[in-house]
Design a protein around this motif. Structure first.
Motif, PDB file in Angstrom:
ATOM      1  N   MET A   1      13.054  -3.327  -4.848  1.00  0.00           N
ATOM      2  CA  MET A   1      12.233  -2.091  -4.286  1.00  0.00           C
ATOM      3  C   MET A   1      11.091  -2.250  -4.286  1.00  0.00           C
ATOM      4  O   MET A   1      10.345  -3.004  -5.179  1.00  0.00           O
ATOM      5  N   ASP A   2      10.306  -1.615  -3.448  1.00  0.00           N
ATOM      6  CA  ASP A   2       8.960  -1.930  -3.312  1.00  0.00           C
ATOM      7  C   ASP A   2       8.120  -0.658  -3.689  1.00  0.00           C
ATOM      8  O   ASP A   2       8.492   0.381  -3.080  1.00  0.00           O
ATOM      9  N   ILE A   3       7.094  -0.662  -4.557  1.00  0.00           N
ATOM     10  CA  ILE A   3       6.473   0.240  -5.191  1.00  0.00           C
ATOM     11  C   ILE A   3       4.882   0.438  -4.576  1.00  0.00           C
ATOM     12  O   ILE A   3       4.366  -0.695  -5.102  1.00  0.00           O
ATOM     13  N   VAL A   4       4.294   1.266  -4.201  1.00  0.00           N
ATOM     14  CA  VAL A   4       3.013   1.450  -4.129  1.00  0.00           C
ATOM     15  C   VAL A   4       2.478   2.060  -5.277  1.00  0.00           C
ATOM     16  O   VAL A   4       2.832   3.212  -5.659  1.00  0.00           O
ATOM     17  N   LEU A   5       1.427   1.632  -6.021  1.00  0.00           N
ATOM     18  CA  LEU A   5       1.085   2.059  -7.437  1.00  0.00           C
ATOM     19  C   LEU A   5      -0.549   2.782  -6.973  1.00  0.00           C
ATOM     20  O   LEU A   5      -1.396   1.867  -6.784  1.00  0.00           O
ATOM     21  N   THR A   6      -0.862   3.986  -7.320  1.00  0.00           N
ATOM     22  CA  THR A   6      -2.229   4.327  -7.207  1.00  0.00           C
ATOM     23  C   THR A   6      -2.673   5.093  -8.330  1.00  0.00           C
ATOM     24  O   THR A   6      -1.814   5.455  -9.232  1.00  0.00           O
ATOM     25  N   ASN A   7      -3.615   5.730  -8.472  1.00  0.00           N
ATOM     26  CA  ASN A   7      -4.188   6.793  -9.481  1.00  0.00           C
ATOM     27  C   ASN A   7      -5.373   7.532  -9.174  1.00  0.00           C
ATOM     28  O   ASN A   7      -5.862   7.311  -7.827  1.00  0.00           O
ATOM     29  N   ASP A   8      -6.153   8.012  -9.969  1.00  0.00           N
ATOM     30  CA  ASP A   8      -7.427   8.553  -9.469  1.00  0.00           C
ATOM     31  C   ASP A   8      -8.566   8.069 -10.714  1.00  0.00           C
ATOM     32  O   ASP A   8      -9.717   8.324 -10.590  1.00  0.00           O
ATOM     33  N   ASP A   9      -8.078   7.807 -11.710  1.00  0.00           N
ATOM     34  CA  ASP A   9      -8.956   7.043 -12.860  1.00  0.00           C
ATOM     35  C   ASP A   9      -9.712   5.560 -12.448  1.00  0.00           C
ATOM     36  O   ASP A   9     -10.400   5.130 -13.184  1.00  0.00           O
ATOM     37  N   GLY A  10      -8.845   5.026 -11.355  1.00  0.00           N
ATOM     38  CA  GLY A  10      -9.740   3.690 -11.075  1.00  0.00           C
ATOM     39  C   GLY A  10      -8.594   2.598 -11.521  1.00  0.00           C
ATOM     40  O   GLY A  10      -7.833   2.628 -12.378  1.00  0.00           O
ATOM     41  N   ILE A  11      -8.775   1.535 -10.521  1.00  0.00           N
ATOM     42  CA  ILE A  11      -7.678   0.521 -10.416  1.00  0.00           C
ATOM     43  C   ILE A  11      -7.837  -0.329 -12.103  1.00  0.00           C
ATOM     44  O   ILE A  11      -6.735  -0.912 -12.525  1.00  0.00           O
ATOM     45  N   GLU A  12      -8.833  -0.309 -12.631  1.00  0.00           N
ATOM     46  CA  GLU A  12      -8.958  -0.879 -14.022  1.00  0.00           C
ATOM     47  C   GLU A  12      -8.483  -0.207 -15.182  1.00  0.00           C
ATOM     48  O   GLU A  12      -8.636  -0.567 -16.403  1.00  0.00           O
ATOM     49  N   SER A  13      -7.943   1.246 -15.007  1.00  0.00           N
ATOM     50  CA  SER A  13      -7.655   1.955 -16.005  1.00  0.00           C
ATOM     51  C   SER A  13      -6.500   1.370 -17.043  1.00  0.00           C
ATOM     52  O   SER A  13      -5.394   1.005 -16.119  1.00  0.00           O
ATOM     53  N   PRO A  14      -6.415   1.710 -18.456  1.00  0.00           N
ATOM     54  CA  PRO A  14      -5.172   1.335 -18.948  1.00  0.00           C
ATOM     55  C   PRO A  14      -4.122   2.115 -18.589  1.00  0.00           C
ATOM     56  O   PRO A  14      -2.937   1.256 -18.849  1.00  0.00           O
ATOM     57  N   GLY A  15      -4.109   3.257 -18.132  1.00  0.00           N
ATOM     58  CA  GLY A  15      -2.916   3.997 -17.568  1.00  0.00           C
ATOM     59  C   GLY A  15      -2.240   3.361 -16.307  1.00  0.00           C
ATOM     60  O   GLY A  15      -1.023   3.445 -16.256  1.00  0.00           O
ATOM     61  N   ALA A  76       0.036  -2.094   2.281  1.00  0.00           N
ATOM     62  CA  ALA A  76       1.556  -2.226   1.796  1.00  0.00           C
ATOM     63  C   ALA A  76       2.386  -1.118   2.404  1.00  0.00           C
ATOM     64  O   ALA A  76       2.981  -0.293   1.624  1.00  0.00           O
ATOM     65  N   PRO A  77       2.863  -1.260   3.825  1.00  0.00           N
ATOM     66  CA  PRO A  77       3.384  -0.259   4.488  1.00  0.00           C
ATOM     67  C   PRO A  77       4.879  -0.416   3.996  1.00  0.00           C
ATOM     68  O   PRO A  77       5.266  -1.312   3.546  1.00  0.00           O
ATOM     69  N   ASP A  78       5.493   0.762   4.388  1.00  0.00           N
ATOM     70  CA  ASP A  78       6.934   1.099   4.086  1.00  0.00           C
ATOM     71  C   ASP A  78       7.607   0.833   2.619  1.00  0.00           C
ATOM     72  O   ASP A  78       8.595   0.273   2.436  1.00  0.00           O
ATOM     73  N   PRO A  79       7.000   1.200   1.849  1.00  0.00           N
ATOM     74  CA  PRO A  79       7.414   1.173   0.443  1.00  0.00           C
ATOM     75  C   PRO A  79       8.658   2.240   0.156  1.00  0.00           C
ATOM     76  O   PRO A  79       8.814   3.228   0.956  1.00  0.00           O
ATOM     77  N   ASP A  80       9.609   1.976  -0.761  1.00  0.00           N
ATOM     78  CA  ASP A  80      10.549   2.975  -1.147  1.00  0.00           C
ATOM     79  C   ASP A  80       9.970   4.115  -1.933  1.00  0.00           C
ATOM     80  O   ASP A  80      10.492   5.223  -1.905  1.00  0.00           O
ATOM     81  N   LEU A  81       8.960   3.690  -2.425  1.00  0.00           N
ATOM     82  CA  LEU A  81       8.325   4.921  -3.566  1.00  0.00           C
ATOM     83  C   LEU A  81       6.927   4.663  -3.740  1.00  0.00           C
ATOM     84  O   LEU A  81       6.331   3.726  -3.655  1.00  0.00           O
ATOM     85  N   VAL A  82       6.088   5.946  -3.928  1.00  0.00           N
ATOM     86  CA  VAL A  82       4.567   5.806  -4.316  1.00  0.00           C
ATOM     87  C   VAL A  82       4.577   6.391  -5.844  1.00  0.00           C
ATOM     88  O   VAL A  82       5.150   7.529  -6.065  1.00  0.00           O
ATOM     89  N   VAL A  83       3.956   5.808  -6.669  1.00  0.00           N
ATOM     90  CA  VAL A  83       3.724   6.151  -8.012  1.00  0.00           C
ATOM     91  C   VAL A  83       2.403   6.399  -8.153  1.00  0.00           C
ATOM     92  O   VAL A  83       1.399   5.479  -7.842  1.00  0.00           O
ATOM     93  N   SER A  84       1.922   7.426  -8.804  1.00  0.00           N
ATOM     94  CA  SER A  84       0.581   7.785  -8.952  1.00  0.00           C
ATOM     95  C   SER A  84       0.379   8.092 -10.238  1.00  0.00           C
ATOM     96  O   SER A  84       0.610   8.758 -11.040  1.00  0.00           O
ATOM     97  N   GLY A  85      -0.527   7.004 -11.310  1.00  0.00           N
ATOM     98  CA  GLY A  85      -0.962   7.473 -12.567  1.00  0.00           C
ATOM     99  C   GLY A  85      -0.895   6.181 -13.120  1.00  0.00           C
ATOM    100  O   GLY A  85      -1.161   5.254 -12.702  1.00  0.00           O
TER     101      GLY A  85
END
Length: 254
Positions: A1-15, A76-85
């Motif tokens: 499974m390929d996942i793109v992980l993003t957020n709004d707190d920034g890439i260095e955030s503990p979350g 990172a094209p064609d992921p199975d899922l995007v997760v934000s947080g």
């Protein structure tokens, strides 16, 4: 499974680090996240952004929506899922969804027809003002997200929902239960004026601080987290349309 992980707190955030670590046990994860804190930017989009390589993937000098577009169209094209947080602070209530950069990243993915999960950790205003939230506090949010990632893609959930909005309860209050919810419909913004100065307050924080859920239905996202349960709301992307015969008649007489 390929996942793109993003957020709004920034890439260095503990979350984000907590989700990256947990999800990497079940999937190939590429982080494409803002280089700095971009909270409460909604679906704001830039015309141009720059990107830096990062140990977890890519740091984008832009908004969460920029990150999703950049990821799915180039990085990172064609992921199975995007997760934000995982966001530091809850994203509860219907009126908050369009404002939240965390949730908006999931909405952006939905317009690409990519299933998505937005994840937030409920905190009180005292928690939020007390400094950084350690990665260990995101453990329940990470566990619930990883479970949903493993179980939902082949289950048919995303045949009816475009994305899932997950809110974990305040650390230390968890029951270990997962509840399917709907976002509360109340509107809790107020303004206090002092001459030319206006102070905008989101009273949802006060309701979380004081555990005020007396008027909330059993399936409310707010009630779930106040009672220590992780809330998961199955949602569709905005801007849906509904046929209105009255509007048809008005158009005919224009």
């Amino acid at each position: 499974m390929d996942i793109v992980l993003t957020n709004d707190d920034g890439i260095e955030s503990p979350g984000l680090a907590a989700l990256y670590e947990s999800l990497s046990a079940v999937a190939d994860v590429t982080a494409v996240a803002p280089a700095s804190d971009m909270s409460a930017t909604g679906r704001a989009l830039s015309r141009e952004v720059t990107v830096d390589e990062h140990d977890l993937g890519y740091a984008v000098h832009g908004t969460p929506a920029d990150c999703v577009v950049a990821a799915l169209e180039s990085l990172a094209p064609d992921p199975d899922l995007v997760v934000s947080g995982c966001n530091r602070g809850g994203n509860l209530g219907m009126y908050v969804l369009g404002r939240s950069g965390t949730v908006s990243a999931a909405v952006e993915a939905a317009f690409f027809d990519v299933p998505a999960i937005s994840v937030s950790l409920t905190l009180t205003s005292e928690d939020f003002a007390g400094g950084a939230t350690p990665k260990s506090d995101y453990s329940e949010a990470a566990a619930a997200t990883t479970y949903l990632v493993e179980e939902t893609l082949d289950s048919g959930v995303f045949e009816r929902a475009d994305y899932l909005n997950v809110n974990a309860p305040r650390p230390g209050t968890e029951t270990g239960e997962l509840s399917v919810t709907t976002p509360t419909h109340g509107y809790d913004m107020t303004v206090e004026r002092d001459g030319a100065h206006l102070r905008l307050e989101d009273r949802m924080w006060r309701r979380m601080d004081e555990g005020i859920v007396a008027d909330e239905p059993d399936d409310s996202d707010l009630r779930a987290v106040v009672e220590g349960r992780t809330s998961v709301s199955p949602l569709t992307a905005p801007h849906t349309t509904e046929h209105h015969e009255v509007l048809d008649a008005l158009a005919e007489t224009y």
